[in-house]
Design an enzyme around this catalytic site. Sequence first.
Site, mmCIF file in Angstrom:
data_model
loop_
_atom_site.group_PDB
_atom_site.id
_atom_site.type_symbol
_atom_site.label_atom_id
_atom_site.label_comp_id
_atom_site.label_asym_id
_atom_site.label_seq_id
_atom_site.Cartn_x
_atom_site.Cartn_y
_atom_site.Cartn_z
ATOM 1 N N LYS A 196 -17.087 68.908 14.960
ATOM 2 C CA LYS A 196 -17.745 69.720 13.935
ATOM 3 C C LYS A 196 -18.236 68.796 12.828
ATOM 4 C CE LYS A 196 -17.069 73.406 10.580
ATOM 5 N NZ LYS A 196 -16.301 74.573 10.188
ATOM 6 N N LYS A 249 -20.537 71.683 17.075
ATOM 7 C CA LYS A 249 -21.111 72.507 16.019
ATOM 8 C C LYS A 249 -21.719 71.614 14.947
ATOM 9 C CE LYS A 249 -19.601 75.774 12.542
ATOM 10 N NZ LYS A 249 -18.475 76.372 11.875
ATOM 11 N N SER A 275 -25.172 79.574 11.231
ATOM 12 C CA SER A 275 -25.911 80.498 10.367
ATOM 13 C C SER A 275 -27.272 79.967 9.932
ATOM 14 C CB SER A 275 -25.055 80.828 9.145
ATOM 15 O OG SER A 275 -24.696 79.640 8.451
#
Length: 325
Positions: A196, A249, A275
């Site tokens: 991440k 991610k 998002s």
Amino acid sequence: MNQVRRNRRLRTTAAIRAIVREHSITPQDFLVPLFVVEGTAIQQEIPSMPGYYRYSLDLLTKEVKELWTMGLRSVLLFVKVPDALKDNKGTEALNPDGLMQRAIQTVKEAVPEMLVMTDVALDPYSSYGHDGIVENGYIVNDPTCEVLAQMSLSHAQAGADFVAPSDMMDGRILAIRSLLENENYKNTGIMSYSAKYASGFYGPFRDALDSAPGFGDKKTYQMDYCNREEAIKETLMDIDEGADIVMVKPGLAYLDIVRDVKDAVDVPVAVYQVSGEYAMLKAAAANGWLDHDTIMMEQLLAFKRAGAQLIASYFAKDVVRVLNS
Ligand code: PBG
């Protein structure tokens, strides 16, 4: 002109293109992120995520039933915690009657077969908006891991099938796995956000949960996006510590990492289309600059082609609409 090999023969009709197609998108590929708030009859649109909502528990019931009817089989739960309940240690995260714990029960009551995954991280509960406990301006690792393990156990006790730690502390997978094993939650899985990155693409999500860091940034725990090989190190360590599924991610700008990870591991690989990626396409489509459904499907297929087997995406319902049309 005679040519023995003509690649275009395989592109002549829709039927031949379909039968030689290497990858496809199905509803089962998706993890649907869901944002949950306190209250009743609340369905609040998130300003920076047009068409995406926060739900109170009563409407969550309705939403997960609809997802199930659409063929969507997995959800990833996030909660928006009232400011008054936030502190440095994320105490509220361990409340057996907290919003996340009730959300898990709500989904399981609405649709018992739904796969329920939960976000495990302190930021929604932290008065500092960080993914860990803060001491002298630093996010301390080991005490945070202990809280994350307790939080995971609490989610397992409430009925979660999988916990999904999104914090990037060192050793948290082992801490979580050990506690779950000791407490006899041997079948509760872990989907680790293993690679991440510290990314600007998370902005709209932080609006959704009101979880932006109160000071500094997340660069002392999330990965530096200049690094590629480090993603393999992070991922292999998480697998050694007990991760059942690993994740990369964000998605769009990290397809190289998805492929590297896919080639390096023997567990399922997930990708999170975050998002900011959702917001970009919604904005471009609203302006008439890009065709929404065309770009959405092209982008999602790219995740599959790169090697992702599971996709966390805010577009899941849009995809089912397109697939059914
Ligand atoms: C926090 C968390 C974040 C996301 C998922 N879990 C934000 C962050 O790390 O600051 C981002 C998801 C998205 O942008 O869609 N633990």
